[in-house]
Design an enzyme around this catalytic site. Structure first.
Site, PDB file in Angstrom:
ATOM      1  N   ASN A 174       0.810  -1.226   0.000  1.00 58.32           N
ATOM      2  CA  ASN A 174       0.000   0.000   0.000  1.00 58.32           C
ATOM      3  C   ASN A 174       0.844   1.278   0.000  1.00 58.32           C
ATOM      4  OD1 ASN A 174       0.639  -0.913   2.630  1.00 58.32           O
ATOM      5  ND2 ASN A 174      -0.960   0.360   3.531  1.00 58.32           N
ATOM      6  N   GLU A 272       2.312  -6.106  12.260  1.00 59.69           N
ATOM      7  CA  GLU A 272       1.239  -5.116  12.175  1.00 59.69           C
ATOM      8  C   GLU A 272       0.268  -5.626  11.136  1.00 59.69           C
ATOM      9  OE1 GLU A 272      -1.096  -2.631  10.574  1.00 59.69           O
ATOM     10  OE2 GLU A 272       0.731  -1.713   9.790  1.00 59.69           O
ATOM     11  N   CYS A 306      -3.798   0.848   6.757  1.00 61.94           N
ATOM     12  CA  CYS A 306      -4.173  -0.003   7.886  1.00 61.94           C
ATOM     13  C   CYS A 306      -4.935   0.774   8.956  1.00 61.94           C
ATOM     14  CB  CYS A 306      -2.934  -0.652   8.477  1.00 61.94           C
ATOM     15  SG  CYS A 306      -1.648   0.523   8.940  1.00 61.94           S
ATOM     16  N   GLU A 481       6.274  -1.287  17.341  1.00 67.36           N
ATOM     17  CA  GLU A 481       7.437  -0.691  16.711  1.00 67.36           C
ATOM     18  C   GLU A 481       7.337   0.819  16.874  1.00 67.36           C
ATOM     19  OE1 GLU A 481       8.243  -2.150  12.774  1.00 67.36           O
ATOM     20  OE2 GLU A 481       7.907  -4.237  13.350  1.00 67.36           O
TER      21      GLU A 481
END
Length: 518
Positions: A174, A272, A306, A481
């Protein structure tokens, strides 16, 4: 009563449909192993197409286990010298990488926009963020101290942080280059060497890393890149016994698969994964600011993000008004060629993904009230285009409420009170981000604590400080992170206990030994 929905305005009409080929577009994209371009061991390649015409513009090397083996071997060979390098020296290299990225900002943005369908203005922002990732982690690694604990006058305990080894990085399509930088920068800062597996749908900008890293003076083998399908090249990287840690960004289902495969090797994981983030709008909020944030949050980056606020929950007294305003704005969003600076929503990345998003739109027509979009823009007969789509009155059990769509589609639902807002916000299996809009500070804190998500923005869109932890709960991921959290993931920590005084250890067996006869 709901406000009447406006007709599409002239400024929402699609703009120039063609895909402009950037200058310097390569015909072939190869792996990069041990500081040199490389074809696949078996010669395999795959076609890469642009999302505006869905025609091939290049071929890319299709990596397999043999290519991953070569890349891991190169990373292992480079690891001792790179890990031994002082933090200041590594930081200087990261700064030079940032400078090399910045020097290619226009070219990088053109490649990214052409390959992924992102609007060119948003692709430029990703290029700048990529450079900032390297500058930031250069600062982190120099400034980061190690912990020490004094136990009275008898003992000193201190922590030693050492690089974890060869890191496997698997990145999504993305915002490809920026997310590659988000993983590369902390891994290199921590002293790891790397094997990167970019997304197969968008390999173009990853092809710029070899010249960037070479120009910056990075030693051969510190970073290695293997292209190819996740099921083949990615799987080989996950399974490799000499890769002790994996950082993955992608779908929840793929994340589960990686966890199962990594279990036998007890590999460290940072993942993630998916999201279905709520935007919660109370009646006392600044509705204009909330509207701007909600529209931008779900339609920027073509909705392929996301942290997109893909569920908008609105307090009932302002619900119909807010639905109408979102629908109006969606109809006015400029859909067009990714390379046109006026475009706000470009083409979705790939025909398979386009078809998947359209399937959700069709499901939504059966589940809820369509108030904007839902079809191909006029004047764009080819390419992976979809008008920004808004559904209202979406029930909590609807697929478009529960499942990640990853496109320019938003579901809106009403709530009556704070308790129902929390219940609806937490009613999915995801928990990555949330956005709360209210004029009541006490309520803002209550909601921020009650919503199940790794990140919450209050009266703000997605503006993120690189020092803060990034990650989700539930099916949205594992680990964090960002800032020192990233360095911790790419490091092993060892605690050293040092006695400063006289050792007084219980002398088990000493008395019986002294009293024993020969």
């Amino acid at each position: 009563m709901p406000l009447p929905l406006p007709q599409p305005q002239s400024l929402s009409q699609p703009r120039r449909p063609g895909a402009r080929r950037p200058d310097g577009l390569p015909d072939r994209i190869r792996h990069w192993i041990a500081g040199a371009p490389a074809c696949s061991a078996d010669g395999a390649e795959f076609d890469v197409a642009d999302p505006v015409t869905n025609t091939r513009y290049a071929t890319a090397a299709a990596g397999g286990p043999a290519d991953v083996d070569r890349a891991v071997a190169a990373a292992r060979a480079a690891f001792p010298a790179w890990a031994a390098l002082g933090t200041r020296e590594r930081a200087s290299l990261l700064v030079r990488i940032a400078e090399a990225v910045e020097a290619r900002e226009d070219r990088l943005a053109e490649f990214e926009s052409f390959d992924s369908g992102l609007p060119i203005t948003q692709a430029r922002g990703q290029a700048r963020r990529a450079a900032e990732n390297f500058r930031y982690f250069a600062d982190v690694i120099v400034a980061l101290g190690e912990e020490a604990y004094r136990v009275g006058s008898q003992q000193l305990n201190y922590v030693v942080r050492t690089p974890a080894g060869v890191a496997g990085l698997i990145t999504p399509w993305n915002t490809p280059f920026m997310l590659e930088s988000w993983k590369l920068a902390p891994a290199l800062a921590a002293g790891c060497t790397v094997v990167l597996k970019p997304a197969e749908w968008t390999p173009l900008s990853a092809g710029l890393w070899p010249e960037i890293l070479t120009e910056a003076g990075l030693p051969a083998g510190v970073v290695n890149i293997v292209h190819g399908a996740g099921e083949v090249a990615g799987q080989a990287l996950v399974d490799h016994p000499d890769v002790p840690l994996l950082s993955f960004t992608g779908s929840t289902d793929t994340g589960r698969h990686i966890m199962r495969c990594a279990a036998d090797g007890l590999k460290a994981l940072s993942m993630e994964l998916g999201g279905k983030s709520p935007v919660i709008v109370f009646a006392d909020a600044d509705l204009s600011a909330a509207l701007d944030s909600a529209v931008f949050g779900v339609f920027s980056l073509n909705g392929e993000r996301c942290t997109a606020g893909s569920r908008i929950l609105v307090e009932r007294p302002v619900y119909e008004e807010f639905v109408a305003r979102v629908a109006e704005r969606a109809e006015r969003v400029r859909v067009g060629a990714p390379g046109d600076p006026a475009t706000e929503v470009g083409a979705l990345v790939h025909p398979e993904h386009h078809a998947r998003v359209l399937a959700y739109v069709e499901a939504g027509r059966e589940e809820a009230r369509l108030v904007a979009g839902g079809d191909r823009p006029a004047g764009l007969p080819e390419g992976n285009y979809l008008r920004p789509t808004v559904f209202a009155d979406v029930p909590r059990d609807a697929r478009i409420f529960q499942e990640e769509i990853f496109g320019p589609v938003v579901a809106i639902a009403p709530f009556d009170d704070e308790a129902e807002a929390v219940e609806l916000a937490n009613a999915t299996r995801y928990g990555l981000a949330a956005y709360v809009w209210t004029g009541d500070l006490r309520r803002a804190h209550r909601m921020a604590h009650a919503v199940e998500s790794g990140m919450v923005w209050v009266n703000s869109h997605n503006v993120r400080d690189l020092r803060t932890p990034f990650g989700g709960v539930k099916d949205s991921g594992l680990g964090r992170e960002g800032g020192a959290h990233s360095i911790d993931f790419f490091s092993e920590t060892k605690i050293v206990h040092l006695m400063l005084g006289e050792v007084r250890t219980p002398r088990f067996g000493a008395d019986s030994e002294e009293g024993r006869t020969p």
